[in-house]
Design a protein around this motif. Structure first.
Motif, short mmCIF file in Angstrom:
data_model
loop_
_atom_site.label_atom_id
_atom_site.label_comp_id
_atom_site.label_asym_id
_atom_site.label_seq_id
_atom_site.Cartn_x
_atom_site.Cartn_y
_atom_site.Cartn_z
N ALA A 61 0.85 -1.04 -0.08
CA ALA A 61 0.05 -0.01 -0.07
C ALA A 61 0.82 1.32 0.07
N SER A 62 1.86 1.29 0.74
CA SER A 62 2.69 2.53 0.78
C SER A 62 3.28 2.90 -0.56
N SER A 63 3.94 1.77 -0.92
CA SER A 63 4.49 2.23 -2.29
C SER A 63 3.86 2.32 -3.37
N HIS A 64 2.54 1.87 -3.22
CA HIS A 64 1.55 2.02 -4.20
C HIS A 64 1.18 3.70 -4.22
N LEU A 65 0.66 4.12 -3.06
CA LEU A 65 0.60 5.42 -2.98
C LEU A 65 1.57 6.46 -3.27
N ILE A 66 2.73 6.09 -2.95
CA ILE A 66 4.09 6.74 -3.37
C ILE A 66 4.41 7.12 -4.79
N ARG A 67 4.15 5.65 -5.50
CA ARG A 67 4.18 5.70 -6.87
C ARG A 67 3.14 6.59 -7.56
N PHE A 68 1.93 6.55 -7.10
CA PHE A 68 0.99 7.33 -7.69
C PHE A 68 1.32 8.98 -7.48
N ALA A 69 1.87 9.18 -6.42
CA ALA A 69 2.04 10.60 -6.14
C ALA A 69 3.29 10.95 -6.95
N MET A 78 -0.59 6.53 -16.02
CA MET A 78 -0.44 8.06 -15.73
C MET A 78 0.03 8.98 -16.92
N ILE A 79 0.45 8.11 -17.49
CA ILE A 79 0.92 8.69 -19.01
C ILE A 79 -0.18 8.95 -19.71
N CYS A 80 -1.05 8.09 -19.89
CA CYS A 80 -2.44 8.18 -20.54
C CYS A 80 -3.18 9.14 -19.78
N ILE A 81 -3.40 9.25 -18.60
CA ILE A 81 -4.09 10.51 -17.83
C ILE A 81 -3.37 11.70 -18.22
N GLY A 82 -2.15 12.01 -18.05
CA GLY A 82 -1.36 13.06 -18.35
C GLY A 82 -1.48 13.59 -19.68
N THR A 83 -1.67 12.62 -20.61
CA THR A 83 -1.87 12.90 -21.97
C THR A 83 -3.28 13.52 -22.19
N LEU A 84 -4.37 12.79 -21.64
CA LEU A 84 -5.51 13.31 -21.69
C LEU A 84 -5.76 14.68 -21.15
N MET A 85 -5.07 14.78 -20.06
CA MET A 85 -5.15 16.50 -19.51
C MET A 85 -4.72 17.18 -20.23
N VAL A 110 2.99 13.80 -10.67
CA VAL A 110 3.74 14.96 -10.85
C VAL A 110 4.10 14.72 -12.18
N MET A 111 4.78 13.76 -12.56
CA MET A 111 4.80 13.39 -14.14
C MET A 111 3.88 14.02 -14.93
N ALA A 112 2.53 13.34 -14.55
CA ALA A 112 1.35 13.67 -15.28
C ALA A 112 1.03 15.36 -15.43
N SER A 113 1.35 15.76 -14.31
CA SER A 113 1.13 17.22 -14.40
C SER A 113 2.23 18.21 -15.23
N ILE A 114 3.36 17.58 -15.17
CA ILE A 114 4.36 18.04 -16.30
C ILE A 114 3.94 17.90 -17.67
N ILE A 115 3.37 16.73 -17.87
CA ILE A 115 2.73 16.24 -19.44
C ILE A 115 1.90 17.48 -19.88
N VAL A 116 1.04 17.72 -18.83
CA VAL A 116 -0.15 18.43 -19.25
C VAL A 116 0.27 19.63 -19.84
N TRP A 117 1.44 20.20 -19.72
CA TRP A 117 1.87 21.80 -20.06
C TRP A 117 2.86 21.42 -21.58
N PHE A 118 2.86 20.29 -22.14
CA PHE A 118 3.49 20.32 -23.35
C PHE A 118 2.68 20.86 -24.29
N PRO A 119 3.24 21.84 -25.21
CA PRO A 119 2.58 22.38 -26.56
C PRO A 119 2.28 21.53 -27.57
N ARG A 120 1.27 21.60 -28.31
CA ARG A 120 0.86 20.73 -29.02
C ARG A 120 1.68 20.29 -30.41
N ASN A 121 2.51 21.44 -30.77
CA ASN A 121 3.35 21.28 -31.94
C ASN A 121 4.69 20.56 -31.41
#
Length: 372
Positions: A43-51, A349-356, A55-66
């Motif tokens: 459980a601990s590593s599961h929650l840490i990995r998600f966190a 989470m890459i999929c989630i970040g890309t969708l965001m 953060v990685m997904a939140s960075i992906i959000v800001w990539f420009p389309r081009n």
């Protein structure tokens, strides 16, 4: 409400994020129970990995389309080289050679290829003139992009991941508008080739998985043990389950891999049908949001990219649930956001970040009137 809540918080897709947070927390609770009432080690590593990956997904959000579109083939090439690296110097675990040891990090490149093939094909069809969609130019390059990683993944061997790559690629090709007759012809060819692939292409253990799926009771203490115990765990949960941390199948070690591939069976034993409905509802909410993002996208590249990411997550969910209920062979596909595993968490989470990210593109274009 916007005057009370800061704009950066208010514009987040909470209709997806809240269900996602609930699902991850629920998964942590199930993993806590799978460890016999301990946060360690699952459980601990599961929650840490998600966190970390959030953060990685939140960075992906800001990539420009081009930028994303122009680097699609570069990313594909890097992941393909990593797959070659697995064959040359990959780490062996459980009889399979699937991991790259990068000192501080162990990574499974085949997992990265699932969203990467979507990105590469979305870029390809996003630049292909509409008049060529019905020609061979729309098929041959795309097929080559799919076949190269699939061949490398099959060498590991990893049948489940290779099927996932094919599925994601074919979904993008279908949504790009290729003629239906080609998919029908491909389906007929696959049906003809399946017996040959079974007898001459699959490893012995992979053949046993298929025969066990067709008749698990033929060897209930051997190759059919996983499916048999999973069905017992799910069925014993009944309507409301045995209660949190009261699952006998997982606690007494009857259920194999209760924290990874069969985490849904662990959950169903303790939470019953109600828990299963909750999990399915949350996945439906997340994927419905993702499909809405794809539907409202303003260009072909963004539409295919978003829809392909939803297809990637759908494959995980559908195959895992079918597997634990005996409706598909055991192929080692974890349940997104609930199973313990860093590679699958990273991919989803890459999929989630890309969708965001595509959702941000949609929002900015609707506000400004042009594509960035």
């Amino acid at each position: 409400m916007n005057s009370v809540i800061p704009a950066p918080i208010a514009r987040q897709p909470w209709q997806m994020l809240i269900p996602l947070f609930i699902l991850v927390a629920f998964g942590g609770a199930v993993l806590y129970s799978a460890a016999g009432g301990n946060f360690q080690p699952f459980a601990s590593s599961h929650l840490i990995r998600f966190a970390v990956f959030f953060v990685m997904a939140s960075i992906i959000v800001w990539f420009p389309r081009n930028f994303v579109k122009s680097t699609a083939y570069l990313v594909y090439g890097v992941v393909l080289i990593m797959l070659v690296g697995v064959e040359v110097m990959g780490a062996v675990k459980g009889g399979s050679q699937r991991w790259l040891e990068l000192g501080f990090l162990r990574i499974q490149p085949s997992e990265l290829m699932k969203p990467t093939i979507v990105l590469a094909l979305a870029s390809f069809y996003g630049t292909l003139p509409s008049g060529m969609i019905a020609s061979w130019r729309a098929v041959v390059p795309a097929a080559a992009l799919i076949i190269a990683p699939v061949g490398l993944v099959l060498l590991q061997p990893d049948l489940g991941t290779s099927l996932a790559i094919v599925f994601c690629g074919v979904v993008v090709m279908f949504l790009a508008g290729l003629p239906m007759r080609w998919f029908v012809a491909g389906g007929v060819a696959a049906a003809i080739a399946t017996p040959l692939a079974f007898f001459f292409g699959l490893q012995d253990y992979q053949q046993r998985r298929v025969t066990t799926f067709l008749d698990p009771e033929s060897d209930p203490l051997g190759s059919g043990y996983h499916i048999t115990q999973s069905k017992i765990a799910i069925g014993s949960g009944g309507f409301s389950g045995k209660g949190f941390n009261e699952g006998s199948q997982s606690h007494l070690n009857y259920l194999p891999e209760p924290h990874t591939d069969f985490v849904f069976a662990t959950m169903a034993e303790e939470w019953g049908l109600l828990g299963g409905i909750l999990v399915l509802l949350i996945f439906a909410l997340i994927m419905r949001w993702g499909l809405n993002v794809a539907k409202t996208a303003n260009d072909r590249f963004a539409k295919l990219l978003a829809a392909g990411m939803v297809a990637t997550m759908f494959f995980y969910v559908a195959i895992n649930l079918m597997m634990v209920m005996g409706l598909a062979p055991v192929v080692g596909i974890p349940l997104p956001f609930m199973s313990h595993g860093g590679s699958s968490m990273m991919t989803n989470m890459i999929c989630i970040g890309t969708l965001m990210m595509v959702n941000r593109w949609n929002r900015e274009q609707n506000r400004s009137g042009f594509i960035r």
